[in-house]
Design a protein around this motif. Structure first.
Motif, PDB file in Angstrom:
ATOM      1  N   MET A 183      -0.549  -8.998 -15.372  1.00 15.99           N
ATOM      2  CA  MET A 183       0.810  -9.278 -14.769  1.00 15.99           C
ATOM      3  C   MET A 183       1.379  -7.842 -14.183  1.00 15.99           C
ATOM      4  O   MET A 183       1.029  -6.733 -14.427  1.00 15.99           O
ATOM      5  CB  MET A 183       1.749  -9.097 -16.089  1.00 15.99           C
ATOM      6  CG  MET A 183       3.203  -9.400 -15.833  1.00 15.99           C
ATOM      7  SD  MET A 183       4.027  -9.303 -17.459  1.00 15.99           S
ATOM      8  CE  MET A 183       3.392 -10.710 -18.578  1.00 15.99           C
ATOM      9  N   LEU A 184       2.108  -7.971 -12.916  1.00 18.99           N
ATOM     10  CA  LEU A 184       2.217  -7.064 -11.786  1.00 18.99           C
ATOM     11  C   LEU A 184       3.861  -6.962 -12.286  1.00 18.99           C
ATOM     12  O   LEU A 184       4.662  -7.921 -12.239  1.00 18.99           O
ATOM     13  CB  LEU A 184       2.224  -7.600 -10.469  1.00 18.99           C
ATOM     14  CG  LEU A 184       2.876  -6.383  -9.482  1.00 18.99           C
ATOM     15  CD1 LEU A 184       1.872  -5.301  -9.652  1.00 18.99           C
ATOM     16  CD2 LEU A 184       2.817  -7.022  -8.130  1.00 18.99           C
TER      17      LEU A 184
ATOM     18  N   ALA B   1       8.205   1.667  -7.731  1.00 15.76           N
ATOM     19  CA  ALA B   1       7.101   1.878  -8.337  1.00 15.76           C
ATOM     20  C   ALA B   1       6.401   0.452  -8.886  1.00 15.76           C
ATOM     21  O   ALA B   1       7.123  -0.396  -9.485  1.00 15.76           O
ATOM     22  CB  ALA B   1       7.363   2.833  -9.288  1.00 15.76           C
ATOM     23  N   GLN B   2       5.156   0.261  -8.857  1.00 17.06           N
ATOM     24  CA  GLN B   2       4.670  -0.856  -9.692  1.00 17.06           C
ATOM     25  C   GLN B   2       3.685  -0.520 -10.789  1.00 17.06           C
ATOM     26  O   GLN B   2       3.147   0.715 -10.754  1.00 17.06           O
ATOM     27  CB  GLN B   2       3.998  -1.693  -8.764  1.00 17.06           C
ATOM     28  CG  GLN B   2       4.892  -2.197  -7.704  1.00 17.06           C
ATOM     29  CD  GLN B   2       4.329  -3.179  -6.615  1.00 17.06           C
ATOM     30  OE1 GLN B   2       3.073  -2.857  -6.074  1.00 17.06           O
ATOM     31  NE2 GLN B   2       4.819  -4.242  -6.460  1.00 17.06           N
ATOM     32  N   THR B   3       3.153  -1.425 -11.784  1.00 17.48           N
ATOM     33  CA  THR B   3       2.117  -1.226 -12.626  1.00 17.48           C
ATOM     34  C   THR B   3       1.605  -2.641 -13.075  1.00 17.48           C
ATOM     35  O   THR B   3       2.453  -3.585 -12.745  1.00 17.48           O
ATOM     36  CB  THR B   3       2.813  -0.493 -13.902  1.00 17.48           C
ATOM     37  OG1 THR B   3       1.599  -0.067 -14.812  1.00 17.48           O
ATOM     38  CG2 THR B   3       3.631  -1.504 -14.797  1.00 17.48           C
ATOM     39  N   ILE B   4       0.393  -2.573 -13.526  1.00 25.30           N
ATOM     40  CA  ILE B   4      -0.457  -3.699 -13.978  1.00 25.30           C
ATOM     41  C   ILE B   4      -0.708  -3.669 -15.272  1.00 25.30           C
ATOM     42  O   ILE B   4      -1.573  -2.736 -15.769  1.00 25.30           O
ATOM     43  CB  ILE B   4      -1.710  -4.052 -12.755  1.00 25.30           C
ATOM     44  CG1 ILE B   4      -1.044  -3.869 -11.285  1.00 25.30           C
ATOM     45  CG2 ILE B   4      -2.496  -5.220 -13.274  1.00 25.30           C
ATOM     46  CD1 ILE B   4      -2.380  -4.217 -10.411  1.00 25.30           C
TER      47      ILE B   4
ATOM     48  N   LYS C  38       0.592  -1.320   0.136  1.00 28.79           N
ATOM     49  CA  LYS C  38       0.000   0.084  -0.234  1.00 28.79           C
ATOM     50  C   LYS C  38       0.770   1.317  -0.035  1.00 28.79           C
ATOM     51  O   LYS C  38       0.333   2.281  -0.116  1.00 28.79           O
ATOM     52  CB  LYS C  38      -0.995   0.068   1.181  1.00 28.79           C
ATOM     53  CG  LYS C  38      -1.875  -1.113   1.265  1.00 28.79           C
ATOM     54  CD  LYS C  38      -2.774  -0.787  -0.003  1.00 28.79           C
ATOM     55  CE  LYS C  38      -4.019  -2.067  -0.048  1.00 28.79           C
ATOM     56  NZ  LYS C  38      -4.942  -1.908  -1.200  1.00 28.79           N
ATOM     57  N   ARG C  39       2.215   1.087   0.477  1.00 26.20           N
ATOM     58  CA  ARG C  39       2.817   2.462   0.394  1.00 26.20           C
ATOM     59  C   ARG C  39       3.967   2.416  -0.887  1.00 26.20           C
ATOM     60  O   ARG C  39       4.664   3.149  -1.001  1.00 26.20           O
ATOM     61  CB  ARG C  39       3.693   2.528   1.768  1.00 26.20           C
ATOM     62  CG  ARG C  39       3.048   2.642   2.940  1.00 26.20           C
ATOM     63  CD  ARG C  39       3.856   2.908   4.113  1.00 26.20           C
ATOM     64  NE  ARG C  39       3.061   3.214   5.094  1.00 26.20           N
ATOM     65  CZ  ARG C  39       2.514   4.625   5.481  1.00 26.20           C
ATOM     66  NH1 ARG C  39       2.760   5.549   4.520  1.00 26.20           N
ATOM     67  NH2 ARG C  39       1.746   4.698   6.428  1.00 26.20           N
ATOM     68  N   THR C  40       3.639   1.578  -1.953  1.00 18.47           N
ATOM     69  CA  THR C  40       4.208   1.647  -3.318  1.00 18.47           C
ATOM     70  C   THR C  40       3.357   2.394  -3.989  1.00 18.47           C
ATOM     71  O   THR C  40       2.366   2.679  -3.948  1.00 18.47           O
ATOM     72  CB  THR C  40       4.316   0.216  -3.727  1.00 18.47           C
ATOM     73  OG1 THR C  40       5.074  -0.569  -3.007  1.00 18.47           O
ATOM     74  CG2 THR C  40       4.937   0.169  -5.254  1.00 18.47           C
ATOM     75  N   LEU C  41       4.212   3.106  -4.943  1.00 20.85           N
ATOM     76  CA  LEU C  41       3.495   4.264  -5.947  1.00 20.85           C
ATOM     77  C   LEU C  41       2.991   3.214  -7.307  1.00 20.85           C
ATOM     78  O   LEU C  41       3.761   2.399  -7.678  1.00 20.85           O
ATOM     79  CB  LEU C  41       4.492   5.111  -6.456  1.00 20.85           C
ATOM     80  CG  LEU C  41       3.747   6.361  -7.184  1.00 20.85           C
ATOM     81  CD1 LEU C  41       3.262   7.169  -6.214  1.00 20.85           C
ATOM     82  CD2 LEU C  41       5.011   7.185  -7.630  1.00 20.85           C
ATOM     83  N   MET C  42       1.816   3.474  -7.582  1.00 19.22           N
ATOM     84  CA  MET C  42       1.392   2.615  -8.882  1.00 19.22           C
ATOM     85  C   MET C  42       1.290   3.654 -10.062  1.00 19.22           C
ATOM     86  O   MET C  42       1.021   5.051  -9.810  1.00 19.22           O
ATOM     87  CB  MET C  42       0.101   2.238  -8.543  1.00 19.22           C
ATOM     88  CG  MET C  42      -0.160   1.260  -7.409  1.00 19.22           C
ATOM     89  SD  MET C  42       0.567  -0.314  -7.765  1.00 19.22           S
ATOM     90  CE  MET C  42      -0.332  -0.882  -9.162  1.00 19.22           C
ATOM     91  N   PHE C  43       1.623   3.131 -10.964  1.00 20.16           N
ATOM     92  CA  PHE C  43       1.462   3.926 -12.424  1.00 20.16           C
ATOM     93  C   PHE C  43       0.379   3.338 -13.500  1.00 20.16           C
ATOM     94  O   PHE C  43       0.340   2.158 -13.182  1.00 20.16           O
ATOM     95  CB  PHE C  43       3.126   3.512 -13.232  1.00 20.16           C
ATOM     96  CG  PHE C  43       4.097   4.573 -12.537  1.00 20.16           C
ATOM     97  CD1 PHE C  43       3.977   5.698 -12.372  1.00 20.16           C
ATOM     98  CD2 PHE C  43       5.266   4.127 -12.686  1.00 20.16           C
ATOM     99  CE1 PHE C  43       4.997   6.582 -11.511  1.00 20.16           C
ATOM    100  CE2 PHE C  43       6.324   4.833 -12.172  1.00 20.16           C
ATOM    101  CZ  PHE C  43       6.091   6.119 -11.481  1.00 20.16           C
TER     102      PHE C  43
END
Length: 206
Positions: free
Chosen positions: A200-201, A159-162, A120-125
């Protein structure tokens, strides 16, 4: 030919709506918002997306989460970055209700079936998009570099993206930027609705 990156404002909503729709369809006939708004009439879907970007309930689609890339004074690309602890599932549903969208639980279940254990403390793109015909100008790279710089200044390091499994072009682009695959979530319901096997993450440390 210089690319300018700036924060989006409410007046950018028509352009943001186009990029969100382009991103969620991603070569498919229907995307998430065609499903939620129960139509794939471009005019209706784009109008609803404009409302969504300006809703008081600040979901991940809020204009305040977006960067805009400009080339020769014209908007040519977008990138959304948000904190999942703020732009929650509940906030998204509040925003949908605010713009008059009802009976969306079953449609959202298609997405929520593909689950990931997100920090929850990761930035999402999300919604990293450019207008057609401008590939290889460097727009997406500039947007990402600016976003990562801002994220670093705010204390983020991951940072993460799906993305959809099978979106080979998108996957290749993210991996070129340094993202790595973390997990896959294959969902029969998603495959039935969108013709793709799931999500995919990807993540990057910076």
């Amino acid at each position: 030919m210089s690319i300018k990156i700036r924060k989006a404002i409410a007046e950018d909503s028509p352009f943001l709506a186009q990029m969100i729709l382009q991103s969620t369809r991603a070569g498919k006939k229907d995307g998430l918002f065609d499903l939620l708004f129960q139509t794939n009439d471009n005019k209706i879907v784009l109008s609803k997306l404009e409302e969504l970007t300006k809703a008081q309930a600040k979901s991940h689609c809020s204009f305040s989460n977006f960067l805009i890339a400009e080339l020769d004074g014209k908007s040519v690309g977008t990138l959304c970055s948000f904190e999942p602890r703020i732009a929650t599932k509940e906030t998204f549903e509040e925003a949908l209700i605010e713009i008059g969208c009802r009976d969306f639980e079953d449609q959202l279940e298609v997405i929520y079936n593909c689950k990931f254990d997100l920090n929850k403390r990761t930035l999402m793109f999300d919604f990293l998009e450019e207008v057609e015909g401008l590939i290889d100008v460097g727009i997406l790279k500039e947007l990402m570099q600016k976003s990562l710089l801002t994220a670093r200044l705010k204390g983020y390091r991951i940072a993460q993206t799906i993305i959809e499994i099978g979106s080979l072009e998108t996957e290749l682009f993210y991996k070129k930027l340094g993202f790595k695959e973390v997990a896959q979530s294959q969902c029969e319901l998603y495959k039935e609705r969108f013709g793709r096997s799931g999500l995919m993450l990807l993540a990057i440390e910076f």
